[in-house]
Design a protein around this motif. Structure first.
Motif, PDB file in Angstrom:
ATOM      1  N   THR A  58       0.812  -1.212   0.000  1.00 26.18           N
ATOM      2  CA  THR A  58       0.000   0.000   0.000  1.00 26.18           C
ATOM      3  C   THR A  58       0.849   1.267   0.000  1.00 26.18           C
ATOM      4  N   LEU A  59       1.851   1.313   0.863  1.00 28.07           N
ATOM      5  CA  LEU A  59       2.593   2.555   1.085  1.00 28.07           C
ATOM      6  C   LEU A  59       3.747   2.746   0.120  1.00 28.07           C
ATOM      7  N   ALA A  60       4.271   1.642  -0.427  1.00 26.80           N
ATOM      8  CA  ALA A  60       5.352   1.702  -1.416  1.00 26.80           C
ATOM      9  C   ALA A  60       6.528   2.540  -0.897  1.00 26.80           C
ATOM     10  N   GLU A  61       6.874   3.615  -1.591  1.00 25.14           N
ATOM     11  CA  GLU A  61       8.054   4.390  -1.224  1.00 25.14           C
ATOM     12  C   GLU A  61       7.917   5.079   0.139  1.00 25.14           C
ATOM     13  N   GLN A  62       6.709   5.157   0.671  1.00 29.59           N
ATOM     14  CA  GLN A  62       6.516   5.752   1.993  1.00 29.59           C
ATOM     15  C   GLN A  62       6.766   4.755   3.130  1.00 29.59           C
ATOM     16  N   THR A  63       6.943   3.495   2.793  1.00 35.53           N
ATOM     17  CA  THR A  63       7.005   2.463   3.823  1.00 35.53           C
ATOM     18  C   THR A  63       8.083   2.759   4.860  1.00 35.53           C
ATOM     19  N   ALA A  64       9.291   3.031   4.404  1.00 34.14           N
ATOM     20  CA  ALA A  64      10.405   3.226   5.342  1.00 34.14           C
ATOM     21  C   ALA A  64      10.164   4.398   6.282  1.00 34.14           C
ATOM     22  N   GLY A  65       9.469   5.418   5.829  1.00 33.84           N
ATOM     23  CA  GLY A  65       9.229   6.579   6.661  1.00 33.84           C
ATOM     24  C   GLY A  65       8.040   6.441   7.598  1.00 33.84           C
ATOM     25  N   ARG A  66       7.175   5.471   7.325  1.00 30.64           N
ATOM     26  CA  ARG A  66       5.948   5.364   8.106  1.00 30.64           C
ATOM     27  C   ARG A  66       5.841   4.084   8.925  1.00 30.64           C
ATOM     28  N   VAL A  67       6.688   3.115   8.656  1.00 28.68           N
ATOM     29  CA  VAL A  67       6.605   1.817   9.334  1.00 28.68           C
ATOM     30  C   VAL A  67       7.885   1.582  10.122  1.00 28.68           C
ATOM     31  N   SER A  68       7.728   1.286  11.408  1.00 26.76           N
ATOM     32  CA  SER A  68       8.863   0.942  12.262  1.00 26.76           C
ATOM     33  C   SER A  68       8.703  -0.495  12.727  1.00 26.76           C
ATOM     34  N   VAL A  69       9.807  -1.253  12.680  1.00 27.68           N
ATOM     35  CA  VAL A  69       9.777  -2.671  13.023  1.00 27.68           C
ATOM     36  C   VAL A  69      10.665  -2.911  14.237  1.00 27.68           C
ATOM     37  N   TYR A  70      10.148  -3.685  15.182  1.00 32.39           N
ATOM     38  CA  TYR A  70      10.876  -3.994  16.409  1.00 32.39           C
ATOM     39  C   TYR A  70      10.889  -5.509  16.614  1.00 32.39           C
ATOM     40  N   GLY A  71      12.027  -6.022  17.098  1.00 31.98           N
ATOM     41  CA  GLY A  71      12.145  -7.457  17.306  1.00 31.98           C
ATOM     42  C   GLY A  71      13.068  -7.773  18.467  1.00 31.98           C
ATOM     43  N   SER A  72      13.266  -9.064  18.691  1.00 31.87           N
ATOM     44  CA  SER A  72      14.100  -9.488  19.815  1.00 31.87           C
ATOM     45  C   SER A  72      15.555  -9.090  19.643  1.00 31.87           C
ATOM     46  N   THR A  73      15.995  -8.987  18.382  1.00 29.51           N
ATOM     47  CA  THR A  73      17.363  -8.549  18.092  1.00 29.51           C
ATOM     48  C   THR A  73      17.341  -7.552  16.944  1.00 29.51           C
ATOM     49  N   ALA A  74      18.324  -6.691  16.895  1.00 29.73           N
ATOM     50  CA  ALA A  74      18.424  -5.714  15.821  1.00 29.73           C
ATOM     51  C   ALA A  74      18.877  -6.393  14.531  1.00 29.73           C
ATOM     52  N   GLY A  75      18.548  -5.777  13.411  1.00 30.44           N
ATOM     53  CA  GLY A  75      18.962  -6.327  12.125  1.00 30.44           C
ATOM     54  C   GLY A  75      18.249  -5.623  10.996  1.00 30.44           C
ATOM     55  N   GLU A  76      18.056  -6.336   9.909  1.00 26.75           N
ATOM     56  CA  GLU A  76      17.356  -5.809   8.740  1.00 26.75           C
ATOM     57  C   GLU A  76      16.378  -6.867   8.230  1.00 26.75           C
ATOM     58  N   LEU A  77      15.357  -6.403   7.530  1.00 24.29           N
ATOM     59  CA  LEU A  77      14.375  -7.297   6.940  1.00 24.29           C
ATOM     60  C   LEU A  77      14.105  -6.815   5.526  1.00 24.29           C
ATOM     61  N   THR A  78      14.331  -7.676   4.534  1.00 22.88           N
ATOM     62  CA  THR A  78      14.101  -7.327   3.135  1.00 22.88           C
ATOM     63  C   THR A  78      12.732  -7.857   2.702  1.00 22.88           C
ATOM     64  N   LEU A  79      11.904  -6.974   2.182  1.00 22.85           N
ATOM     65  CA  LEU A  79      10.552  -7.320   1.767  1.00 22.85           C
ATOM     66  C   LEU A  79      10.542  -7.795   0.317  1.00 22.85           C
ATOM     67  N   SER A  80       9.401  -8.308  -0.115  1.00 21.29           N
ATOM     68  CA  SER A  80       9.287  -8.844  -1.467  1.00 21.29           C
ATOM     69  C   SER A  80       9.542  -7.793  -2.525  1.00 21.29           C
ATOM     70  N   SER A  81       9.267  -6.533  -2.202  1.00 21.32           N
ATOM     71  CA  SER A  81       9.502  -5.443  -3.147  1.00 21.32           C
ATOM     72  C   SER A  81      10.982  -5.145  -3.334  1.00 21.32           C
ATOM     73  N   GLY A  82      11.811  -5.680  -2.439  1.00 22.80           N
ATOM     74  CA  GLY A  82      13.225  -5.346  -2.423  1.00 22.80           C
ATOM     75  C   GLY A  82      13.562  -4.256  -1.428  1.00 22.80           C
ATOM     76  N   ARG A  83      12.544  -3.579  -0.903  1.00 22.09           N
ATOM     77  CA  ARG A  83      12.804  -2.573   0.117  1.00 22.09           C
ATOM     78  C   ARG A  83      13.263  -3.245   1.407  1.00 22.09           C
ATOM     79  N   THR A  84      14.203  -2.603   2.068  1.00 17.47           N
ATOM     80  CA  THR A  84      14.766  -3.132   3.309  1.00 17.47           C
ATOM     81  C   THR A  84      14.386  -2.216   4.466  1.00 17.47           C
ATOM     82  N   LEU A  85      13.918  -2.838   5.542  1.00 21.70           N
ATOM     83  CA  LEU A  85      13.564  -2.086   6.742  1.00 21.70           C
ATOM     84  C   LEU A  85      14.492  -2.474   7.878  1.00 21.70           C
ATOM     85  N   PRO A  86      14.949  -1.506   8.671  1.00 16.61           N
ATOM     86  CA  PRO A  86      15.714  -1.858   9.861  1.00 16.61           C
ATOM     87  C   PRO A  86      14.791  -2.488  10.895  1.00 16.61           C
ATOM     88  N   VAL A  87      15.319  -3.461  11.630  1.00 19.86           N
ATOM     89  CA  VAL A  87      14.609  -4.052  12.767  1.00 19.86           C
ATOM     90  C   VAL A  87      15.308  -3.562  14.026  1.00 19.86           C
TER      91      VAL A  87
END
Length: 336
Positions: A58-87
């Protein structure tokens, strides 16, 4: 999500996966609010990853600016679009900026961990996660809070250590219902029984995945249960579409806790036969020991009343079991 092609074979139900996207009303609500952020915990898990994929679609190029991801450990997550989000680590939620926010909370030790850890360690770890989320809700006062529960919350306690999971889910349902009411935060809490669709993980824990993987490996489908086992599936996309609708379109919908179930209940023997038919090999061998009539049925199925009411409120048609099987099989064949 750019879906891969289906596994080869005649596949009488078809070969196309269901589009993995939010409904138009959810897309419109998200795109109309560029200031609205989404905080997702547990983004590496099945539902968390599916949630991120839907948001990214839905958000496409806005994803990185509007979505924050939190997990048990820090890292990165690559989505099907190829966009990468920090964890970010979970404790980084303490510094999330105060802004219009939805919180989707999927970070929780699962039932499998309850058996692997001592009851004390299992409870302590989940309590620590819950405290961080609780503090985040109190500080941010989000416009919506999504936290899935489990059908295990409905199961009677036997005193076994594995009961810790169901007990904590019951406690969390009650605690967050009261907390969100006190904070005036819209809360949606689906009790999940049986789920299907892409981004499934921990595949050996789920009978549907095991049946599909047996077929894809060219070996007989093996069912171990000597009693009748009944399940009823919903699609992970439908689950998230409904829950985001609760937050964005129908805030404070009551009751916030509701059970889930598909359009029909299926015994696992019939499920295995249907998987074989859907994947184009109706005569595929199925191995199962003789049923023991002295063993009680295993029925892990939710009450679909409130789930179907939510679907009807938005005139949504959920994915039928055949489509759920196909979408799960395509992901396991090409996307896992």
């Amino acid at each position: 999500m750019q879906a891969p092609s289906a596994p080869p074979g005649p596949a009488p139900y078809g070969t196309k996966p269901r589009p993995f996207a939010f409904s138009a009303d959810i897309k419109a609500a998200l795109t109309a609010r560029p200031e609205l952020r989404v905080l997702v915990t547990g983004g590496r898990g099945w539902i968390g990853r599916a949630c991120l994929e839907l948001l990214d679609e839905t958000l496409a190029e806005q994803t990185a600016g509007r979505v924050s991801v939190y997990g048990s450990t820090a890292g990165e997550l690559t989505l099907s679009s190829g966009r990468t989000l920090p964890v970010l680590p979970l404790d980084a939620m303490a510094t999330a900026p105060v802004a219009p926010t939805l919180v989707a909370h999927f970070a929780y030790l699962t039932k499998e961990k309850a058996s692997a850890l001592s009851p004390e360690a299992f409870v302590a770890t989940n309590r620590a996660i819950s405290l961080q989320v609780e503090q985040t809700l109190e500080r941010l006062r989000p416009e919506g809070f999504l936290m899935p529960s489990s059908g295990a919350a409905t199961q009677p306690s036997t005193g076994a250590s594995s009961d810790s999971y169901g007990t904590m889910k019951r406690d969390d349902e009650a605690h967050y219902t009261a907390l969100c009411a006190a904070l005036d935060v819209p809360f949606t809490c689906p009790r999940l029984f049986n789920l299907a669709g892409p981004f499934i993980n921990k595949v050996t824990s789920y009978v549907l995945a095991c049946v599909i993987l047996d077929m894809q490996a060219g070996r007989p489908i093996r069912l171990n249960a000597r009693k009748k086992v009944y399940r009823s599936y919903i699609h992970v996309r439908d689950l998230l579409d409904i829950c985001f609708g609760d937050m964005l379109l129908f805030p404070h919908l009551q009751p916030p806790v509701f059970e889930t179930a598909g359009e029909r209940v299926v015994e696992v023997g019939a499920l295995a036969s249907l998987v074989a038919q859907i994947l184009g090999e109706a005569a595929h061998p199925i191995e199962r020991p003789a049923l023991d009539p002295s063993q009680p049925d295993d029925r892990y199925v939710g009450d679909a009343t409130l789930w179907h009411a939510r679907l009807a409120r938005r005139a949504l048609e959920p994915a039928p079991l055949e489509q759920q099987i196909l979408d799960t099989a395509i992901f396991l064949a090409h996307g896992a």
